[in-house]
Design a protein around this motif. Sequence first.
Motif, PDB file in Angstrom:
ATOM      1  N   GLY A 130       0.791  -1.222   0.000  1.00  0.00           N
ATOM      2  CA  GLY A 130       0.000   0.000   0.000  1.00  0.00           C
ATOM      3  C   GLY A 130       0.821   1.269   0.000  1.00  0.00           C
ATOM      4  N   ALA A 131       2.145   1.142  -0.110  1.00  0.00           N
ATOM      5  CA  ALA A 131       3.016   2.315  -0.106  1.00  0.00           C
ATOM      6  C   ALA A 131       2.786   3.155  -1.358  1.00  0.00           C
ATOM      7  CB  ALA A 131       4.473   1.882  -0.026  1.00  0.00           C
ATOM      8  N   THR A 132       3.154   4.418  -1.245  1.00  0.00           N
ATOM      9  CA  THR A 132       3.044   5.358  -2.355  1.00  0.00           C
ATOM     10  C   THR A 132       4.440   5.772  -2.824  1.00  0.00           C
ATOM     11  OG1 THR A 132       3.058   7.276  -0.901  1.00  0.00           O
ATOM     12  CG2 THR A 132       0.890   6.304  -1.415  1.00  0.00           C
ATOM     13  N   VAL A 133       4.474   6.523  -3.901  1.00  0.00           N
ATOM     14  CA  VAL A 133       5.737   7.094  -4.371  1.00  0.00           C
ATOM     15  C   VAL A 133       6.361   7.937  -3.263  1.00  0.00           C
ATOM     16  CG1 VAL A 133       6.714   8.789  -5.968  1.00  0.00           C
ATOM     17  CG2 VAL A 133       5.159   7.016  -6.822  1.00  0.00           C
ATOM     18  N   GLU A 134       5.544   8.687  -2.530  1.00  0.00           N
ATOM     19  CA  GLU A 134       6.055   9.498  -1.425  1.00  0.00           C
ATOM     20  C   GLU A 134       6.777   8.627  -0.395  1.00  0.00           C
ATOM     21  OE1 GLU A 134       7.051  12.838   0.548  1.00  0.00           O
ATOM     22  OE2 GLU A 134       5.886  12.845  -1.299  1.00  0.00           O
ATOM     23  N   ASP A 135       6.241   7.457  -0.116  1.00  0.00           N
ATOM     24  CA  ASP A 135       6.899   6.538   0.818  1.00  0.00           C
ATOM     25  C   ASP A 135       8.243   6.068   0.264  1.00  0.00           C
ATOM     26  OD1 ASP A 135       4.772   6.567   2.727  1.00  0.00           O
ATOM     27  OD2 ASP A 135       3.670   5.149   1.462  1.00  0.00           O
ATOM     28  N   GLU A 153      17.818   6.397   3.727  1.00  0.00           N
ATOM     29  CA  GLU A 153      19.001   5.555   3.539  1.00  0.00           C
ATOM     30  C   GLU A 153      20.215   6.355   3.082  1.00  0.00           C
ATOM     31  OE1 GLU A 153      20.419   1.656   0.964  1.00  0.00           O
ATOM     32  OE2 GLU A 153      18.293   2.114   1.091  1.00  0.00           O
ATOM     33  N   PHE A 154      19.976   7.399   2.311  1.00  0.00           N
ATOM     34  CA  PHE A 154      21.064   8.209   1.754  1.00  0.00           C
ATOM     35  C   PHE A 154      20.887   9.667   2.169  1.00  0.00           C
ATOM     36  CE2 PHE A 154      20.394   4.664  -1.185  1.00  0.00           C
ATOM     37  CZ  PHE A 154      21.672   4.128  -1.232  1.00  0.00           C
ATOM     38  N   PRO A 155      21.401  10.052   3.326  1.00  0.00           N
ATOM     39  CA  PRO A 155      21.245  11.433   3.787  1.00  0.00           C
ATOM     40  C   PRO A 155      21.855  12.461   2.831  1.00  0.00           C
ATOM     41  CG  PRO A 155      22.377  10.076   5.441  1.00  0.00           C
ATOM     42  CD  PRO A 155      22.116   9.208   4.263  1.00  0.00           C
ATOM     43  N   GLU A 156      22.708  11.998   1.942  1.00  0.00           N
ATOM     44  CA  GLU A 156      23.327  12.911   0.961  1.00  0.00           C
ATOM     45  C   GLU A 156      22.284  13.627   0.105  1.00  0.00           C
ATOM     46  OE1 GLU A 156      25.982   9.420   1.805  1.00  0.00           O
ATOM     47  OE2 GLU A 156      23.919   9.621   1.161  1.00  0.00           O
ATOM     48  N   PHE A 157      21.104  13.052  -0.023  1.00  0.00           N
ATOM     49  CA  PHE A 157      20.055  13.682  -0.840  1.00  0.00           C
ATOM     50  C   PHE A 157      19.569  14.988  -0.229  1.00  0.00           C
ATOM     51  CE2 PHE A 157      19.806   9.545  -2.852  1.00  0.00           C
ATOM     52  CZ  PHE A 157      19.578   9.899  -4.160  1.00  0.00           C
ATOM     53  N   GLN A 158      19.612  15.112   1.081  1.00  0.00           N
ATOM     54  CA  GLN A 158      19.224  16.348   1.770  1.00  0.00           C
ATOM     55  C   GLN A 158      17.899  16.910   1.271  1.00  0.00           C
ATOM     56  OE1 GLN A 158      22.671  18.829   1.172  1.00  0.00           O
ATOM     57  NE2 GLN A 158      23.816  17.794   2.771  1.00  0.00           N
ATOM     58  N   GLY A 159      16.916  16.036   1.052  1.00  0.00           N
ATOM     59  CA  GLY A 159      15.593  16.476   0.628  1.00  0.00           C
ATOM     60  C   GLY A 159      15.435  16.734  -0.861  1.00  0.00           C
ATOM     61  N   LYS A 160      16.464  16.471  -1.645  1.00  0.00           N
ATOM     62  CA  LYS A 160      16.395  16.763  -3.080  1.00  0.00           C
ATOM     63  C   LYS A 160      15.318  15.936  -3.800  1.00  0.00           C
ATOM     64  CE  LYS A 160      21.115  18.405  -3.755  1.00  0.00           C
ATOM     65  NZ  LYS A 160      21.566  18.450  -2.378  1.00  0.00           N
ATOM     66  N   LEU A 161      15.151  14.670  -3.418  1.00  0.00           N
ATOM     67  CA  LEU A 161      14.095  13.875  -4.062  1.00  0.00           C
ATOM     68  C   LEU A 161      12.733  14.477  -3.757  1.00  0.00           C
ATOM     69  CD1 LEU A 161      15.117  10.132  -3.544  1.00  0.00           C
ATOM     70  CD2 LEU A 161      15.300  11.511  -5.611  1.00  0.00           C
ATOM     71  N   GLU A 162      12.525  14.841  -2.508  1.00  0.00           N
ATOM     72  CA  GLU A 162      11.238  15.409  -2.100  1.00  0.00           C
ATOM     73  C   GLU A 162      10.947  16.707  -2.843  1.00  0.00           C
ATOM     74  OE1 GLU A 162       7.678  16.024  -0.556  1.00  0.00           O
ATOM     75  OE2 GLU A 162       8.840  14.214  -0.174  1.00  0.00           O
ATOM     76  N   ARG A 163      11.938  17.557  -2.971  1.00  0.00           N
ATOM     77  CA  ARG A 163      11.737  18.888  -3.552  1.00  0.00           C
ATOM     78  C   ARG A 163      11.774  18.906  -5.072  1.00  0.00           C
ATOM     79  NH1 ARG A 163      15.763  19.931   0.002  1.00  0.00           N
ATOM     80  NH2 ARG A 163      17.152  20.567  -1.657  1.00  0.00           N
ATOM     81  N   MET A 164      12.595  18.055  -5.683  1.00  0.00           N
ATOM     82  CA  MET A 164      12.909  18.269  -7.089  1.00  0.00           C
ATOM     83  C   MET A 164      12.585  17.121  -8.036  1.00  0.00           C
ATOM     84  SD  MET A 164      16.677  20.085  -6.492  1.00  0.00           S
ATOM     85  CE  MET A 164      17.395  18.932  -7.568  1.00  0.00           C
ATOM     86  N   ALA A 165      12.482  15.914  -7.548  1.00  0.00           N
ATOM     87  CA  ALA A 165      12.458  14.750  -8.443  1.00  0.00           C
ATOM     88  C   ALA A 165      11.217  14.688  -9.320  1.00  0.00           C
ATOM     89  CB  ALA A 165      12.561  13.462  -7.628  1.00  0.00           C
ATOM     90  N   LEU A 166      11.452  14.364 -10.569  1.00  0.00           N
ATOM     91  CA  LEU A 166      10.389  13.903 -11.459  1.00  0.00           C
ATOM     92  C   LEU A 166      10.333  12.396 -11.272  1.00  0.00           C
ATOM     93  CD1 LEU A 166      11.416  15.889 -14.648  1.00  0.00           C
ATOM     94  CD2 LEU A 166       9.642  16.487 -13.007  1.00  0.00           C
ATOM     95  N   VAL A 167       9.139  11.825 -11.284  1.00  0.00           N
ATOM     96  CA  VAL A 167       8.985  10.417 -10.948  1.00  0.00           C
ATOM     97  C   VAL A 167       8.222   9.683 -12.039  1.00  0.00           C
ATOM     98  CG1 VAL A 167       8.092   8.804  -9.230  1.00  0.00           C
ATOM     99  CG2 VAL A 167       8.857  11.060  -8.515  1.00  0.00           C
ATOM    100  N   ARG A 209       3.196  11.783  -6.577  1.00  0.00           N
ATOM    101  CA  ARG A 209       3.693  11.268  -5.305  1.00  0.00           C
ATOM    102  C   ARG A 209       2.634  10.453  -4.565  1.00  0.00           C
ATOM    103  NH1 ARG A 209       7.388  14.316  -6.972  1.00  0.00           N
ATOM    104  NH2 ARG A 209       9.254  15.026  -5.908  1.00  0.00           N
ATOM    105  N   GLN A 210       1.382  10.579  -4.939  1.00  0.00           N
ATOM    106  CA  GLN A 210       0.311   9.818  -4.300  1.00  0.00           C
ATOM    107  C   GLN A 210       0.042   8.477  -4.995  1.00  0.00           C
ATOM    108  OE1 GLN A 210      -0.171  13.237  -5.141  1.00  0.00           O
ATOM    109  NE2 GLN A 210       0.653  13.666  -3.111  1.00  0.00           N
TER     110      GLN A 210
END
Length: 82
Positions: free
Chosen positions: A27-32, A40-54, A63-64
């Motif tokens: 039942g997970a979503t793209v956001e999950d 797992e990779f703190p190097e992203f520093q929120g970049k996936l959340e803010r910028m990623a096309l999926v 993301r839903q």
Amino acid sequence: MTITIRLFARFRDLAGAAVMAREINDGATVEDAIRLVEAEFPEFQGKLERMALVAVNEAYASRQTRLQANDVVAFFPPVSGG
């Protein structure tokens, strides 16, 4: 359930891998999936959340979007050109 995560360009560089299989809750979503990778990779520093096309299974997704077992989730950084 298992999903495959594909990372492109700078995202691949940050994770040090282009493709990875990960377990995620039913039942997970793209956001999950975003949260999973960023935890797992703190190097992203929120970049996936803010910028990623999926894309999920080669189709752009929000993301839903609910994930299914064996889905392929791809993260792309924004691209510009001219």
